[in-house]
Design a protein around this motif. Structure first.
Motif, PDB file in Angstrom:
ATOM      1  N   GLY A 108       0.783  -1.221   0.000  1.00  0.00           N
ATOM      2  CA  GLY A 108       0.000   0.000   0.000  1.00  0.00           C
ATOM      3  C   GLY A 108       0.818   1.276   0.000  1.00  0.00           C
ATOM      4  N   ARG A 145      -0.913  -3.030  -3.719  1.00  0.00           N
ATOM      5  CA  ARG A 145      -1.926  -2.805  -2.702  1.00  0.00           C
ATOM      6  C   ARG A 145      -2.408  -4.144  -2.171  1.00  0.00           C
ATOM      7  NH1 ARG A 145       0.856   1.369  -3.543  1.00  0.00           N
ATOM      8  NH2 ARG A 145      -0.229   3.346  -3.583  1.00  0.00           N
ATOM      9  N   SER A 160      -4.591   1.841   4.028  1.00  0.00           N
ATOM     10  CA  SER A 160      -3.651   1.144   4.920  1.00  0.00           C
ATOM     11  C   SER A 160      -3.682   1.743   6.321  1.00  0.00           C
ATOM     12  CB  SER A 160      -2.229   1.178   4.353  1.00  0.00           C
ATOM     13  OG  SER A 160      -1.733   2.495   4.306  1.00  0.00           O
ATOM     14  N   TYR A 169      -5.008  -4.865   4.814  1.00  0.00           N
ATOM     15  CA  TYR A 169      -3.822  -4.372   5.519  1.00  0.00           C
ATOM     16  C   TYR A 169      -3.738  -4.928   6.944  1.00  0.00           C
ATOM     17  CZ  TYR A 169      -3.413  -1.422   1.467  1.00  0.00           C
ATOM     18  OH  TYR A 169      -3.291  -0.992   0.170  1.00  0.00           O
ATOM     19  N   ASP A 211      -1.688   4.373  -0.365  1.00  0.00           N
ATOM     20  CA  ASP A 211      -3.095   3.982  -0.254  1.00  0.00           C
ATOM     21  C   ASP A 211      -3.568   4.264   1.168  1.00  0.00           C
ATOM     22  OD1 ASP A 211      -5.596   2.873  -0.245  1.00  0.00           O
ATOM     23  OD2 ASP A 211      -4.942   0.827  -0.712  1.00  0.00           O
TER      24      ASP A 211
END
Length: 236
Positions: free
Chosen positions: A49, A55, A165, A65, A162
């Motif tokens: 991420g 990702r 996360s 995550y 991202d």
């Protein structure tokens, strides 16, 4: 998951670098060369991420995550038996969880976010909000000791990150480790909001050496590189 990595140096010793939330390997832009100058082959990852790594997958941020997934990524990507492994903030959590597989000779945890769930005012959602609000002026004002290059890196890493996360951290277990699994040093920011004095004493009783870099904020190695490297005396 195989992670993106960057390397400095080609020494006989190996050092691993694991960044914190919102960042990537570029946070170590001065630490990597400094360790390479000391005879290390330095390998820095972009965690899932973050940066140029993939990702996560799953229906929710917690699935994409999960902390155990972060740790599994490190074990899949990095070599075992390194001479030194360094994890900052979130990287301190994931490095700790990956220690059984990575088995470094020495571990350094830089202002680790082990107890983020109980830290005053630490809501994972605020990191996602920061991505939307960050400007160069805001980053400078929050980090007055940073070089201008670090301000530029911060904006670039935020753009590549991202934010899910951060949201994925909500509800995940946190807490101080029960013992030092390998020879371990904790390097703290001055007046750390993540590891307070009582926590530091508890960590010492559990086998960790604890040092503080006076005047440094959470991103110790960017606030005061010389102070950070001084804190690593005897460890690098």
């Amino acid at each position: 998951m195989k992670l993106h990595t960057e390397e400095w140096g080609s020494g006989d010793r190996t050092a691993l670098l694991v960044h914190g939330i919102m960042s990537d390997h570029r946070t170590w832009r001065r630490v990597g060369p400094a360790l390479a100058d000391r005879g290390y082959r330095v390998i820095a990852v972009d965690q899932r991420g973050h940066g140029r790594s993939p990702r996560g997958t799953g229906a929710t941020p917690q699935e994409r995550y999960a902390l155990d997934a972060y740790a599994a990524d490190l074990a899949e990507t990095l070599p075992t038996g390194a001479d030194l492994a360094v994890g900052h903030s979130l990287g301190g959590i994931t490095l700790l969880r990956a220690l059984p597989e990575l088995a470094p000779a020495r571990a350094v945890f830089v202002d680790p976010a082990w107890a983020f769930g109980s830290a005053d005012g630490v809501d994972p959602a605020m990191f996602a909000d920061f991505k939307q609000q960050a400007t160069a002026d805001l980053v400078r004002s929050m980090n007055p000791r940073w070089e201008e290059a670090d301000v530029e890196v911060e904006l670039a890493t935020l753009a590549a990150w991202d934010a899910d996360s951060a949201l994925g951290l909500a509800g995940q277990p946190s807490g101080l480790p029960e013992r030092a699994e390998v020879r371990s040093l904790v390097v703290l920011a001055d007046r750390s909001f993540l590891v307070g004095p009582a926590d530091a004493d508890l960590l010492r009783s559990r086998g960790f050496e604890v040092r503080t870099v006076p005047g440094a904020g959470h991103t110790v190695h960017r606030d005061d590189l010389a102070g950070f490297l001084h804190a690593l005396d005897g460890w690098i």
